[in-house]
Write a protein that holds these residues in place. Structure first.
Motif, PDB file in Angstrom:
ATOM      1  N   GLY A  53       4.987  13.986 -10.599  1.00 57.27           N
ATOM      2  CA  GLY A  53       6.353  14.455 -10.795  1.00 57.27           C
ATOM      3  C   GLY A  53       7.367  13.336 -10.672  1.00 57.27           C
ATOM      4  O   GLY A  53       7.056  12.209 -10.246  1.00 57.27           O
ATOM      5  N   PRO A  54       8.613  13.621 -11.066  1.00 64.70           N
ATOM      6  CA  PRO A  54       9.685  12.614 -11.005  1.00 64.70           C
ATOM      7  C   PRO A  54       9.960  12.166  -9.576  1.00 64.70           C
ATOM      8  O   PRO A  54       9.842  12.947  -8.624  1.00 64.70           O
ATOM      9  N   LEU A  55      10.327  10.898  -9.427  1.00 70.37           N
ATOM     10  CA  LEU A  55      10.718  10.376  -8.123  1.00 70.37           C
ATOM     11  C   LEU A  55      12.168  10.756  -7.831  1.00 70.37           C
ATOM     12  O   LEU A  55      13.018  10.715  -8.720  1.00 70.37           O
ATOM     13  N   THR A  56      12.438  11.131  -6.588  1.00 65.75           N
ATOM     14  CA  THR A  56      13.803  11.453  -6.194  1.00 65.75           C
ATOM     15  C   THR A  56      14.599  10.173  -6.006  1.00 65.75           C
ATOM     16  O   THR A  56      14.034   9.066  -5.962  1.00 65.75           O
ATOM     17  N   GLU A  57      15.904  10.302  -5.881  1.00 63.72           N
ATOM     18  CA  GLU A  57      16.736   9.126  -5.631  1.00 63.72           C
ATOM     19  C   GLU A  57      16.321   8.443  -4.339  1.00 63.72           C
ATOM     20  O   GLU A  57      16.286   7.209  -4.252  1.00 63.72           O
ATOM     21  N   ALA A  58      15.995   9.237  -3.322  1.00 65.93           N
ATOM     22  CA  ALA A  58      15.541   8.651  -2.056  1.00 65.93           C
ATOM     23  C   ALA A  58      14.229   7.895  -2.261  1.00 65.93           C
ATOM     24  O   ALA A  58      14.032   6.802  -1.701  1.00 65.93           O
ATOM     25  N   ASP A  59      13.317   8.468  -3.063  1.00 69.68           N
ATOM     26  CA  ASP A  59      12.050   7.783  -3.370  1.00 69.68           C
ATOM     27  C   ASP A  59      12.296   6.440  -4.040  1.00 69.68           C
ATOM     28  O   ASP A  59      11.641   5.437  -3.718  1.00 69.68           O
ATOM     29  N   LEU A  60      13.234   6.417  -4.975  1.00 77.88           N
ATOM     30  CA  LEU A  60      13.526   5.193  -5.716  1.00 77.88           C
ATOM     31  C   LEU A  60      14.042   4.101  -4.794  1.00 77.88           C
ATOM     32  O   LEU A  60      13.637   2.934  -4.891  1.00 77.88           O
ATOM     33  N   HIS A  61      14.932   4.466  -3.891  1.00 76.16           N
ATOM     34  CA  HIS A  61      15.468   3.469  -2.957  1.00 76.16           C
ATOM     35  C   HIS A  61      14.383   3.009  -1.983  1.00 76.16           C
ATOM     36  O   HIS A  61      14.328   1.821  -1.617  1.00 76.16           O
ATOM     37  N   ASP A  62      13.505   3.929  -1.581  1.00 72.51           N
ATOM     38  CA  ASP A  62      12.371   3.534  -0.737  1.00 72.51           C
ATOM     39  C   ASP A  62      11.458   2.568  -1.486  1.00 72.51           C
ATOM     40  O   ASP A  62      10.981   1.581  -0.916  1.00 72.51           O
ATOM     41  N   ALA A  63      11.212   2.851  -2.772  1.00 74.70           N
ATOM     42  CA  ALA A  63      10.344   1.983  -3.561  1.00 74.70           C
ATOM     43  C   ALA A  63      10.927   0.583  -3.679  1.00 74.70           C
ATOM     44  O   ALA A  63      10.209  -0.415  -3.543  1.00 74.70           O
ATOM     45  N   ALA A  64      12.232   0.481  -3.935  1.00 76.98           N
ATOM     46  CA  ALA A  64      12.869  -0.834  -4.032  1.00 76.98           C
ATOM     47  C   ALA A  64      12.746  -1.594  -2.717  1.00 76.98           C
ATOM     48  O   ALA A  64      12.471  -2.807  -2.705  1.00 76.98           O
ATOM     49  N   ASP A  75       0.839  -1.205   0.000  1.00 78.39           N
ATOM     50  CA  ASP A  75       0.000   0.000   0.000  1.00 78.39           C
ATOM     51  C   ASP A  75       0.875   1.257   0.000  1.00 78.39           C
ATOM     52  O   ASP A  75       0.561   2.234  -0.701  1.00 78.39           O
ATOM     53  N   ARG A  76       1.943   1.246   0.778  1.00 80.06           N
ATOM     54  CA  ARG A  76       2.835   2.412   0.809  1.00 80.06           C
ATOM     55  C   ARG A  76       3.537   2.581  -0.541  1.00 80.06           C
ATOM     56  O   ARG A  76       3.759   3.707  -1.001  1.00 80.06           O
ATOM     57  N   LEU A  77       3.874   1.449  -1.183  1.00 75.61           N
ATOM     58  CA  LEU A  77       4.484   1.510  -2.510  1.00 75.61           C
ATOM     59  C   LEU A  77       3.524   2.148  -3.509  1.00 75.61           C
ATOM     60  O   LEU A  77       3.928   2.994  -4.329  1.00 75.61           O
ATOM     61  N   ALA A  78       2.253   1.767  -3.455  1.00 73.70           N
ATOM     62  CA  ALA A  78       1.255   2.337  -4.365  1.00 73.70           C
ATOM     63  C   ALA A  78       1.146   3.845  -4.170  1.00 73.70           C
ATOM     64  O   ALA A  78       1.059   4.609  -5.141  1.00 73.70           O
ATOM     65  N   GLU A  79       1.153   4.289  -2.922  1.00 72.81           N
ATOM     66  CA  GLU A  79       1.077   5.722  -2.640  1.00 72.81           C
ATOM     67  C   GLU A  79       2.301   6.452  -3.183  1.00 72.81           C
ATOM     68  O   GLU A  79       2.194   7.537  -3.772  1.00 72.81           O
TER      69      GLU A  79
END
Length: 336
Positions: free
Chosen positions: A273-284, A263-267
């Protein structure tokens, strides 16, 4: 004839002259793009050492050997399958805005989108011509087989594009897309050699079934690399599939697993807008916590087991069966 090891290098040496001769028939603009895309030249047309795994030509050569035929008879089929693969990559890079292919700029970034699209179209037509000009009933049937695989591939790409605008993609839909987009051409490669040399129909069917399962394992491995692969090995930016919010198999498994992490990944992926590098690592991290990585790894193993069962039921020489199995293991555990 008997191929020397490793089989991919041997297949490349056999098929590349056929490919080069075929590309030489194109108009100068398309030929220039094609030679660059195949890795034979740089952006200025200067020769360079070619790379690539030659996976599909190798499978076609093994397919002919499975039928007990001289592999020279299947080389036009092997080249045709590789031409269709090249067509799909040229168009795929344009549609996905992927700037890198095989550790260097994608063809569209060098020659422009229009030239890359035209070159892909030319390669697709060339593939059919290469098969039909052989003039045998086996090659007519092979042309039909490749046409069906190409239509399936295009259907898979259409689904992939549709998924970009949806937030309700299921694992079953994602597997169906992968079956079309990736597994169909691998299944064709595994069976078309038998068809071209007019080998047994049940053998071609068994090898196609093997190729379908191995192709799904291939896509699962590719999707894992798209998140956790090393850029210096894959030739793509770190977390590349998450950067584009691609509905890959691990991501869809995570999103549909009914977990808090999913659920947090979906949010996170729904943010504008573009995902930040921190967002990308959180998503992984969230994909992994939601079970997407574990599911994809387990599913790849399950598909490999299914592929092995298909081969166990096929009537083919033991050494060829072993080489097919080795390739299946390679494509499911590769690092690039």
């Amino acid at each position: 004839m008997t191929l020397a090891l490793p089989p991919t290098e041997a297949a490349r040496e056999l098929v590349e002259p056929v490919l080069r001769e075929a590309v030489g028939r194109l108009d100068p603009h398309s030929a220039r793009v094609a030679r660059y895309h195949f890795g034979w030249t740089d952006g200025d047309g200067r020769p360079r050492a070619a790379g690539g795994k030659a996976l599909r030509p190798t499978l076609v050569v093994l397919s002919a050997r499975a039928a007990g035929a001289d592999v020279e008879r299947c080389l036009p089929a092997a080249a045709a399958v590789e031409l269709v693969h090249a067509f799909s990559l040229l168009h795929d890079d344009v549609m996905d805005d992927d700037p890198v292919r095989r550790h260097r700029p994608a063809a569209w970034t060098v020659f422009g989108r229009a030239q890359a699209i035209l070159c892909g179209n030319a390669l697709l037509v060339l593939a059919g011509e290469l098969l039909l000009e052989q003039g045998t009933s086996g090659y007519v049937a092979a042309a039909r087989t490749l046409d069906q695989a190409t239509l399936s591939l295009i259907a898979g790409q259409a689904l992939d594009l549709e998924f970009q605008d949806r937030d309700d993609v299921t694992r079953e839909e994602c597997l169906l897309m992968s079956r079309h987009k990736t597994a169909s051409l691998l299944a064709c490669a595994c069976s078309i050699g038998v068809t071209a040399v007019e080998g047994p129909v049940p053998l071609a069917a068994g090898l196609a079934a093997f190729g379908t399962e191995a192709g799904l394992a291939f896509q699962l491995a590719d999707d894992l690399l798209g998140i956790w692969g090393k850029p210096e090995v894959t030739g793509k930016p770190v977390l590349s599939d998450l950067r584009t919010r691609k509905k890959s198999l691990p991501v869809v498994a995570a999103l549909t697993g009914r977990t808090q992490a999913g659920d947090r990944l979906a949010e996170l992926l729904a943010r504008p807008g573009p995902l930040t590098e921190a967002d990308l690592h959180d998503a992984a991290r969230l994909v992994e916590q939601a079970g997407g990585r574990t599911w994809a790894e387990s599913e790849a193993e399950r598909r490999l087991d299914a592929a092995a069962r298909c081969l166990a039921d096929a009537d083919l020489p033991a050494d060829v069966r072993t080489e097919f199995l080795h390739i299946a293991q390679f494509i499911a555990s590769r690092d690039h």
